[in-house]
Design an enzyme around this catalytic site. Structure first.
Site, PDB file in Angstrom:
ATOM      1  N   GLU A   1      21.223  18.090 -19.174  1.00 32.13           N
ATOM      2  CA  GLU A   1      21.367  18.067 -17.720  1.00 32.13           C
ATOM      3  C   GLU A   1      22.723  17.412 -17.447  1.00 32.13           C
ATOM      4  O   GLU A   1      22.837  16.196 -17.360  1.00 32.13           O
ATOM      5  CB  GLU A   1      20.242  17.283 -17.044  1.00 32.13           C
ATOM      6  CG  GLU A   1      20.279  17.399 -15.525  1.00 32.13           C
ATOM      7  CD  GLU A   1      20.159  16.067 -14.803  1.00 32.13           C
ATOM      8  OE1 GLU A   1      20.090  16.086 -13.563  1.00 32.13           O
ATOM      9  OE2 GLU A   1      20.153  15.015 -15.458  1.00 32.13           O
TER      10      GLU A   1
ATOM     11  N   ASP B   1      18.383  13.893 -20.049  1.00 31.76           N
ATOM     12  CA  ASP B   1      18.635  13.562 -18.645  1.00 31.76           C
ATOM     13  C   ASP B   1      19.976  12.847 -18.473  1.00 31.76           C
ATOM     14  O   ASP B   1      20.397  12.066 -19.327  1.00 31.76           O
ATOM     15  CB  ASP B   1      17.492  12.666 -18.139  1.00 31.76           C
ATOM     16  CG  ASP B   1      17.622  12.328 -16.679  1.00 31.76           C
ATOM     17  OD1 ASP B   1      17.550  13.252 -15.853  1.00 31.76           O
ATOM     18  OD2 ASP B   1      17.804  11.135 -16.361  1.00 31.76           O
TER      19      ASP B   1
END
Length: 840
Positions: free
Chosen positions: A573, A520
């Protein structure tokens, strides 16, 4: 569903109260605590063979302390010099006092009344939690011509040592809960062994337990070396809490070894439900410059609640959850829980098959799931039945879970982690999470996890200022605090912190058989000026904005993961144009396997939000991704982030009435499934959920009673059923030879047409119409003659479409078109997509 909270106190152990843990008054919680017999193989300490053998032996009388000097970074507490002067670190008493019999005779009591002041100073530091090596004061030690045994039993009325030969020696109270007496070498035996019997109330039963301070360190030299180097790839086997059974001459001693990294702490204690959350009787020892503190506590077993009580370098005590805890209490409770896995995996066929898969050339259709709101109220065990059945019915190849690491705040969706090594206890135990992963694997479904090494919350009981200093976080707030999220940022330049994170990634991949991690917020890690105003960030040593330490960490992470687990998927990401995210590290890249294509997601969703009459002015939005489609290895995400915070659901992004919105969504999904790149769809999107996602309310399954919603779900199942057996849709996702435009420039008609080629020679012709008007007599080029069958028409009535007439097949004519030797006229349905493949 189970949780640490629901574990009865009596169930947390398996021996009788008389042999449990540290002695405690009869009737108290600690006295009732018992321990389950831990298997010898469960220690997981990773210690060297020599240290493992030594752990069962009492240090030889007069041997030097196994612990090193005061922990680095911390200053010795007042009185240290006196302690060293009196016995050179052993805290020995004067020779005359050492000759006492320890039996309670008047002469012994007179001598005990005159202890060495240096010893008293050392004992003060011990009881106050400021002594770096309790083992040098407690347990048996050669002093003068005899052996003195000291035991720490705060609150005890009388204490005896029960020696190996069965004899008992009374230990006189020496100072502030420390009892002392002279014991014979013959009674202790060789190797020496004993038990401590303590009574806490008149007429109460004695509580007999092994002495925590007669055991050698639970970590070996190799463990400490690797920790110091930041290279302990199985850190979870060295630090944290591990149950085990120690073999001693008197008998087996079940217990738990505790170890924690706190290099600048002045002292660390273990507290828990086994000692009334009072750590005075359980101080840990520092293992020298490693910064590790450790202690083996007999009688503590699975299910015990615990924390570390840390005396920081700033002089303040803090009760901290274990950073390496493998199980935690259900929030809002914050204690760590001792746990040992007994799970037996059944996914051998899956893991063997995975070894032969090259991820980039394999199908990957991902269903993104928030476990707490998919069907609220289900635990891991129930999800292993219901989620597995649903995912396999819809044909997805993988599921991706929003973070399952333990987190205190539901509203963070798991992205503010406090216990990186523990699955969230909201849905069950760690072994029950293993069961969920195992069940998915046995059903042929891979498991990806969202993983959050970019930041962590400031909760004072967790990682923040763990030992009174900025230990896990960067000390400079310009690099150590995230302005948007109110969280702290890891210090990627510190080797032990990098080790903590790299080992954590390996932990989930290896201990839970996870097939990949989606990392993330990578952009927030690699840019020093991310979300910061001018002047609020510090350039790197070259004057640039890149966080060189974070970049180095990501390279180390991917290198280590792929070296040990070459068949997993590491997915970034990353929302910027940073180059080389999926380029191998040895070629200068970050080394990820895949990157989320945030540009495709943003541009495509912006396109479908436009009124169809205006889409011709934005046609480039829906085609631009092919300009850079092969610059990285991409996943096309329609993720949770796009259906929250006022962005509207996928169903409600397009304009028009309900039919137009559902038709546009169907065309969008067919476009995504046929576009180069793997695909990911967040739960709820497959049923055309109307409202934005809410973690509190869950997916509105009741919508499936309406045809527009049920039709979209049937389409998703059909897309996956068509996708998996057709190599043209996935085998060349990262190869330009796998895609060719037929007509990408029909901005007036809002249509697209293209070919997908597989590495097996297969081909698929795809056309999409983003206009609500049917497009008849459209000619598309085809690479070969003969009959081409329609394998997909999103406008079919079974999908909720209009059923507009579209041919079930076309015959390719030898008329060159779109650069192809053959062509055929086709009809494009309104807001629909069609796929054709040659008849075999």
């Amino acid at each position: 569903m189970t949780s640490a909270d629901s574990t009865p106190a009596a169930a947390k152990t398996g021996t009788s109260a008389k042999t449990a843990g540290t002695a405690a008054p009869k009737g108290t919680a600690a006295a009732r605590t018992t321990t389950g017999k831990a298997g010898k193989a469960a220690s997981g300490t990773g210690r060297t063979a020599g240290a493992a053998k030594a752990a069962a032996r009492t240090p030889a009388a007069g041997a030097p302390s196994s612990a090193g000097p005061e922990p680095s970074g911390g200053k010795p507490a007042p009185g240290n010099r006196g302690a060293k002067a009196a016995g050179k670190g052993t805290g020995r008493a004067p020779a005359k006092a050492a000759r006492g019999s320890g039996t309670g005779a008047p002469a012994a009591r007179r001598r005990a009344a005159e202890p060495d002041p240096a010893l008293l100073s050392a004992l003060d530091r011990l009881v106050e939690g400021r002594h770096h090596d309790p083992h040098s004061l407690l347990g048996p030690h050669a002093e003068g011509r005899g052996t003195v045994l000291r035991a720490l039993r705060p609150g005890a009325l009388d204490v005896h040592a029960v020696l190996r030969d069965g004899s008992r020696v009374r230990l006189e109270h020496l100072h502030r809960g420390v009892f002392s007496g002279e014991v014979s070498g013959k009674g202790l035996g060789s190797p020496p062994d004993y038990r401590i019997a303590a009574r806490y109330a008149e007429g109460a039963a004695e509580h007999v337990a092994a002495d925590p301070y007669r055991f050698a360190p639970t970590l070996g030299e190799l463990d400490l070396h690797l920790i110091g180097e930041g290279r302990h790839e199985e850190l979870w086997n060295a630090l944290g809490a591990h149950t085990r059974v120690e073999d001693t001459p008197i008998g087996e001693v079940p217990g738990t070894g505790f170890a924690v990294w706190a290099p600048d702490a002045r002292g660390v204690r273990v507290i828990g439900d086994f000692n009334h959350w009072d750590g005075v009787g359980s101080p840990m020892r520092s293992l020298g410059s490693s910064g590790v503190w450790e202690l083996f506590l007999p009688g503590v077993g699975d299910g015990a609640l615990y924390k570390f009580q840390v005396l920081g370098s700033d002089g303040h005590w803090r009760d901290k959850a274990d950073p390496m805890a493998r199980r935690t209490q259900v929030p809002p409770a914050t204690a760590s829980v001792v746990t040992t896995s007994s799970y037996s995996w059944g996914d051998q066929a899956w893991t063997a098959e995975r070894k032969g898969v090259e991820q980039h050339r394999a199908p990957m259709s991902v269903y993104e799931v928030h476990l707490g709101s998919w069907r609220p109220g289900l635990g891991y065990v129930e999800l292993a039945e219901q989620l597995v059945a649903y995912v396999t019915d819809l044909g997805f190849t993988h599921v991706e879970f929003l973070p399952v690491t333990a987190h205190p705040f539901d509203g963070s969706w798991g992205y503010q982690v406090t216990s990186y090594y523990a699955p969230t206890p909201r849905f069950g135990s760690p072994d029950e999470f293993r069961y969920l992963v195992d069940s998915l694997h046995r059903a042929g479904v891979g498991v990806l996890l969202d993983w959050v090494p970019a930041h962590f919350p400031k909760d004072d009981w967790a990682l923040a200022r763990f030992d009174g200093t900025a230990l896990y976080e960067h000390p400079d707030p310009r690099r150590g605090e995230h302005p948007d999220w109110g969280t702290l940022i890891f210090n990627y330049g510190r080797t032990e912190v990098r080790n903590f994170l790299v080992a954590n990634a390996l932990y989930w991949l290896e201990e839970f058989h996870v097939d990949g991690l989606r990392v993330d917020a990578v952009a927030s890690m690699i840019y020093l000026d991310y979300s910061r105003d001018s002047g609020a960030w510090e350039p790197n040593v070259f004057g640039g904005r890149e966080n060189l330490e974070a970049i180095g960490f990501l390279k180390e992470l991917n290198t280590t993961v792929y070296r040990r687990n070459p068949h997993v998927a590491m997915i970034a990401e990353e929302s910027t144009a940073y180059t080389g995210v999926t380029t191998p590290v040895d070629r200068g890249g970050l080394g990820f396997g895949f990157k989320w294509n945030m540009g495709w997601m943003h541009d495509t969703l912006e396109y479908v939000k436009k009124e169809p009459v205006h889409r011709k002015y934005h046609h480039g939005d829906v085609t631009f991704a092919m300009v850079y489609a092969y610059s990285e290895n991409y996943v096309l995400p329609l993720s949770h982030d796009e259906v929250v915070h006022g962005k509207r659901s996928l169903f409600n992004k397009p304009p028009g009435d309900e039919w137009q919105r559902s038709a546009t969504l169907r065309a969008l999904l067919a476009f995504m499934w046929s576009h180069p790149g793997k695909q990911l769809l967040f739960m709820g999107g497959e049923i055309a959920q109307g409202d934005e996602w809410s973690h509190e309310e869950g997916v509105p399954w009741w919508l499936l009673q309406f045809e527009h919603h049920a039709g979209v779900q049937r389409l998703v199942k059909t897309l996956n059923d068509l996708y998996r057996p057709r190599a043209a849709l996935w085998s060349r996702d990262t190869d330009p030879a796998g895609f060719r435009w037929l007509d990408g420039g029909d901005h007036e008609g809002n249509t697209l047409s293209y070919l997908r080629h597989g590495d097996d020679g297969s081909v698929l012709a795809c056309a999409v119409n983003f206009s609500p008007v049917p497009r008849g007599d459209r000619r598309i080029g085809l690479p070969s003659g003969g009959r081409w069958n329609a394998v997909l028409n999103t406008d079919e009535t079974r999908f909720g479409g209009s059923g507009h007439a579209a041919p079930a097949h076309v015959d390719a004519e030898p008329t060159p078109w779109h650069g192809q030797p053959h062509s055929a006229p086709i009809t494009l349905p309104p807001l629909g997509a069609v796929w054709f493949e040659p008849e075999r």
